[in-house]
Motif scaffolding. Structure first.
Motif, PDB file in Angstrom:
ATOM      1  N   ILE A 297       4.366  -5.806  15.491  1.00  0.00           N
ATOM      2  CA  ILE A 297       4.619  -6.597  14.279  1.00  0.00           C
ATOM      3  C   ILE A 297       6.099  -6.509  13.883  1.00  0.00           C
ATOM      4  O   ILE A 297       6.716  -7.516  13.521  1.00  0.00           O
ATOM      5  N   VAL A 298       6.659  -5.298  13.986  1.00  0.00           N
ATOM      6  CA  VAL A 298       8.081  -5.127  13.661  1.00  0.00           C
ATOM      7  C   VAL A 298       8.942  -5.959  14.615  1.00  0.00           C
ATOM      8  O   VAL A 298       9.892  -6.631  14.202  1.00  0.00           O
TER       9      VAL A 298
ATOM     10  N   LEU B 159      -3.222 -12.512  11.461  1.00  0.00           N
ATOM     11  CA  LEU B 159      -2.192 -11.775  10.715  1.00  0.00           C
ATOM     12  C   LEU B 159      -2.787 -11.115   9.474  1.00  0.00           C
ATOM     13  O   LEU B 159      -2.297 -10.069   9.029  1.00  0.00           O
ATOM     14  N   ASP B 160      -3.834 -11.701   8.927  1.00  0.00           N
ATOM     15  CA  ASP B 160      -4.546 -11.033   7.830  1.00  0.00           C
ATOM     16  C   ASP B 160      -5.201  -9.755   8.342  1.00  0.00           C
ATOM     17  O   ASP B 160      -5.162  -8.706   7.681  1.00  0.00           O
TER      18      ASP B 160
ATOM     19  N   ALA C 285       8.754  -9.603  13.733  1.00  0.00           N
ATOM     20  CA  ALA C 285       9.546  -9.903  12.528  1.00  0.00           C
ATOM     21  C   ALA C 285      11.037  -9.941  12.870  1.00  0.00           C
ATOM     22  O   ALA C 285      11.788 -10.794  12.364  1.00  0.00           O
ATOM     23  N   THR C 286      11.454  -9.027  13.744  1.00  0.00           N
ATOM     24  CA  THR C 286      12.866  -9.000  14.163  1.00  0.00           C
ATOM     25  C   THR C 286      13.215 -10.269  14.935  1.00  0.00           C
ATOM     26  O   THR C 286      14.286 -10.861  14.732  1.00  0.00           O
TER      27      THR C 286
ATOM     28  N   LEU D 250      -2.633  -2.368   9.092  1.00  0.00           N
ATOM     29  CA  LEU D 250      -1.420  -1.621   8.724  1.00  0.00           C
ATOM     30  C   LEU D 250      -1.612  -0.940   7.374  1.00  0.00           C
ATOM     31  O   LEU D 250      -1.192   0.208   7.184  1.00  0.00           O
ATOM     32  N   SER D 251      -2.224  -1.623   6.428  1.00  0.00           N
ATOM     33  CA  SER D 251      -2.463  -1.022   5.109  1.00  0.00           C
ATOM     34  C   SER D 251      -3.432   0.147   5.226  1.00  0.00           C
ATOM     35  O   SER D 251      -3.259   1.174   4.567  1.00  0.00           O
TER      36      SER D 251
ATOM     37  N   THR E 140       0.836  -1.211   0.000  1.00  0.00           N
ATOM     38  CA  THR E 140       0.000   0.000   0.000  1.00  0.00           C
ATOM     39  C   THR E 140       0.863   1.250   0.000  1.00  0.00           C
ATOM     40  O   THR E 140       0.592   2.217  -0.727  1.00  0.00           O
TER      41      THR E 140
ATOM     42  N   ARG F 179       1.868  -1.619  14.960  1.00  0.00           N
ATOM     43  CA  ARG F 179       3.057  -1.724  14.107  1.00  0.00           C
ATOM     44  C   ARG F 179       4.333  -2.106  14.888  1.00  0.00           C
ATOM     45  O   ARG F 179       5.072  -2.997  14.452  1.00  0.00           O
TER      46      ARG F 179
ATOM     47  N   ARG G  69       0.965   4.370  -2.790  1.00  0.00           N
ATOM     48  CA  ARG G  69       0.571   5.737  -2.406  1.00  0.00           C
ATOM     49  C   ARG G  69       1.720   6.731  -2.418  1.00  0.00           C
ATOM     50  O   ARG G  69       1.497   7.930  -2.373  1.00  0.00           O
TER      51      ARG G  69
ATOM     52  N   ALA H  43      -4.170  -8.000  10.901  1.00  0.00           N
ATOM     53  CA  ALA H  43      -3.071  -7.051  11.152  1.00  0.00           C
ATOM     54  C   ALA H  43      -2.627  -6.409   9.837  1.00  0.00           C
ATOM     55  O   ALA H  43      -2.347  -5.203   9.788  1.00  0.00           O
ATOM     56  N   SER H  44      -2.572  -7.210   8.778  1.00  0.00           N
ATOM     57  CA  SER H  44      -2.181  -6.688   7.458  1.00  0.00           C
ATOM     58  C   SER H  44      -3.152  -5.616   7.000  1.00  0.00           C
ATOM     59  O   SER H  44      -2.751  -4.552   6.501  1.00  0.00           O
TER      60      SER H  44
ATOM     61  N   ARG I 223      -0.447   2.683  14.050  1.00  0.00           N
ATOM     62  CA  ARG I 223       1.010   2.841  13.892  1.00  0.00           C
ATOM     63  C   ARG I 223       1.729   2.796  15.235  1.00  0.00           C
ATOM     64  O   ARG I 223       2.857   2.337  15.321  1.00  0.00           O
TER      65      ARG I 223
ATOM     66  N   TYR J 259       6.988   7.587   8.423  1.00  0.00           N
ATOM     67  CA  TYR J 259       5.911   7.927   9.365  1.00  0.00           C
ATOM     68  C   TYR J 259       6.406   8.956  10.369  1.00  0.00           C
ATOM     69  O   TYR J 259       5.698   9.902  10.725  1.00  0.00           O
TER      70      TYR J 259
ATOM     71  N   ALA K 145      -3.748   2.086   7.749  1.00  0.00           N
ATOM     72  CA  ALA K 145      -3.039   3.212   8.369  1.00  0.00           C
ATOM     73  C   ALA K 145      -2.165   3.952   7.362  1.00  0.00           C
ATOM     74  O   ALA K 145      -1.988   5.174   7.469  1.00  0.00           O
ATOM     75  N   VAL K 146      -1.631   3.231   6.383  1.00  0.00           N
ATOM     76  CA  VAL K 146      -0.814   3.892   5.346  1.00  0.00           C
ATOM     77  C   VAL K 146      -1.652   4.927   4.615  1.00  0.00           C
ATOM     78  O   VAL K 146      -1.192   6.025   4.294  1.00  0.00           O
ATOM     79  N   ALA K 147      -2.884   4.544   4.347  1.00  0.00           N
ATOM     80  CA  ALA K 147      -3.719   5.352   3.464  1.00  0.00           C
ATOM     81  C   ALA K 147      -4.552   6.386   4.206  1.00  0.00           C
ATOM     82  O   ALA K 147      -5.374   7.061   3.591  1.00  0.00           O
TER      83      ALA K 147
END
Lengths: 328, 151
Positions: B124-125, B95-96, B128-129, B102-103, A185, B121, A189, B98-99, B117, A323, B105-107
């Motif tokens: 999730i970060v 997790l779907d 992943a770490t 997050l998407s 996304t 976020r 954008r 969460a995806s 965020r 961000y 929040a981007v928009a």
């Protein structure tokens, strides 16, 4: 996964059927070419008699690996032949085989290109960057380009490629990867305004070209190519594949010096995220290939997990910084 | 405390790593085979880490699910983002979700996007770490570098 010892007599029989020889082809032990993971690459040393004359000849065998990186032989062959027809340095493809009865998976056979894919000297590196720039200058609208999807406007190319790589990721994943979904996304954008539509190699850099002396002999590994923005290539080279040669800031200056193509820091950061995203999505395919047993080699496990995650970490850091800037 | 069968899985894996490193690698000439041997050592080290810790994702899924529940409680409008979210497993579904968040929040530039965020976020970060660190033995072995065994 190709068993090279089993495949050797099969390759010999295949070449015997394809080449016009007096009494068939003998093939020496297949030599694994130690670059790349998208395909199995082998040097095939063939010997045969033709018109009474003894012939010793080498070929490059490129073998598909169960959908690795979401690419396929047909698209790659079409692209390579198209680029060669356009006068670009690309190996000549002799034979293409899709019948799994031959060695169990699609493959193609190229004429062997003499040279090295190892570290180039300064002149060869400059020649490579110059030729990559020339690729971007080709008027692709006047060429026969084989791509299934041609973007109508530059932003379409970004969306097409983001969707393409997300599809590859979703094919390979076990569980959703929220940071990649977020990145998809974000990329749509935040695309730069100054996009262009050119031929894009998609995987340029050291190990993916053959050089001899001061000159490039052939561009290899065309399976990621498409119509898109040239900065995708420059960042793949300067931000990822070329980091063993010099660091990204030096690459940015070097590209500008050799080609006159100037990339702003903002544009550089965007395409850095794009390529990390592309790499992470592509690498996810290795996880599926590993866990299904299509190729249970340890490099598949590493690519599909740790290598992918290192790219996710890289891109999520840049997005997180964006961000933070917005919040200031 | 239950007594383990011997040799344990870890002992077998450790023996395999040692054998590859000291008996196979020094005698391998082919570059590809040497890289594969090193990568195999990396996967075995990863396996050792896995059996020594937690092989399941449930605790991480629990944590994500908890944060999503908090977000939905504080921002009921986010429910709409999760409509149609599904998966064969609970982990996939969470997790779907969460995806999607997050998407979203981007928009968007809103209080709920800020909350995503700030709360979801970072978790999730961090996860992943953590996963990257677990799989790191495979990454460090990826280039085919022999460790103590040099040719």
């Amino acid at each position: 996964m190709l068993n090279v010892e089993v495949a050797r007599p099969q390759i010999a029989a295949y070449l015997s059927a394809k080449l016009s020889t007096d009494d068939g082809v003998e093939v020496g032990p297949l030599e694994r070419i130690t670059i790349g993971h998208s395909r199995g690459m082998f040097r095939v040393n063939a010997s045969y008699r033709q018109g009474g004359e003894a012939v010793e000849r080498s070929f490059a065998l490129r073998v598909e690996q169960a959908g690795m990186f979401g690419t396929n032989t047909l698209d790659e062959v079409r692209t390579m032949r198209s680029m060669r027809a356009a006068g670009f340095p690309v190996a000549n493809i002799r034979f293409v085989e899709f019948d799994p009865a031959v060695i169990g998976t699609p493959f193609f056979v190229m004429d062997w290109v003499e040279g090295s894919s190892g570290p180039p000297n300064d002149a060869a590196l400059r020649d490579y960057v110059t030729k990559l720039h020339e690729l971007h200058q080709i008027d692709w609208r006047k060429k026969e380009v084989p791509f299934a999807r041609i973007p109508s406007v530059p932003i379409d190319a970004v969306h097409q490629q983001v969707d393409r790589w997300m599809d590859v990721h979703r094919w390979g994943r076990v569980l959703p990867e929220p940071l990649l979904e977020e990145a998809a996304t974000w990329l749509k954008r935040n695309a730069p305004d100054d996009l262009h539509l050119t031929l894009v190699h998609g995987d340029p850099g050291p190990l993916n070209f053959i050089h001899k002396g001061d000159e490039v002999q052939a561009f290899t590994d065309w399976e990621f190519s498409h119509i898109g923005d040239p900065n995708e290539d420059w960042l793949f080279l300067g931000g990822m594949r070329g980091r063993g040669v010099m660091e990204p800031p030096q690459w940015r200056e070097y590209i500008a010096d050799v080609t006159g193509h100037v990339i702003t820091k903002e544009t550089w950061a965007y395409w850095d995220v794009f390529n990390q995203f592309k790499g992470a999505c592509a690498n996810t395919s290795a996880l599926r290939i590993f866990i299904t047993g299509a190729n249970p080699a340890p490099n598949m496990a590493a690519i599909g997990t740790a290598l992918k995650l290192s790219m996710v970490q890289h891109l999520s850091t840049i997005i997180g910084m964006s961000y933070a800037r917005e919040g200031e | 405390m239950p007594e383990a069968k011997r040799p344990t899985v870890d002992e077998v894996l450790a023996g395999a790593v040692h054998t590859i490193e000291n008996q196979l690698l020094p005698n391998l000439e082919d570059t590809w085979a040497r890289a594969a041997a090193s990568q195999l050592m990396g996967t075995l080290e990863y396996a050792r880490g896995l059996i020594a810790g937690d092989e399941h994702v449930d605790a991480r899924v629990d944590a994500v699910e908890g944060v999503i529940a908090d977000l939905l409680r504080d921002h009921p409008g986010l429910e709409a983002m999760l409509e149609g979210s599904e998966g064969e497993t609970r982990g996939f579904r969470v997790l779907d979700q969460a995806s999607r968040l997050l998407s979203h929040a981007v928009a968007n530039d809103s209080a709920e996007a800020d909350a995503i965020r700030e709360q979801l976020r970072p978790l999730i970060v961090q996860q992943a770490t953590d996963t990257l660190n677990e799989t790191m033995p495979m990454l460090t072995a990826f280039g085919g570098r022999p460790r103590r065994v040099e040719r």
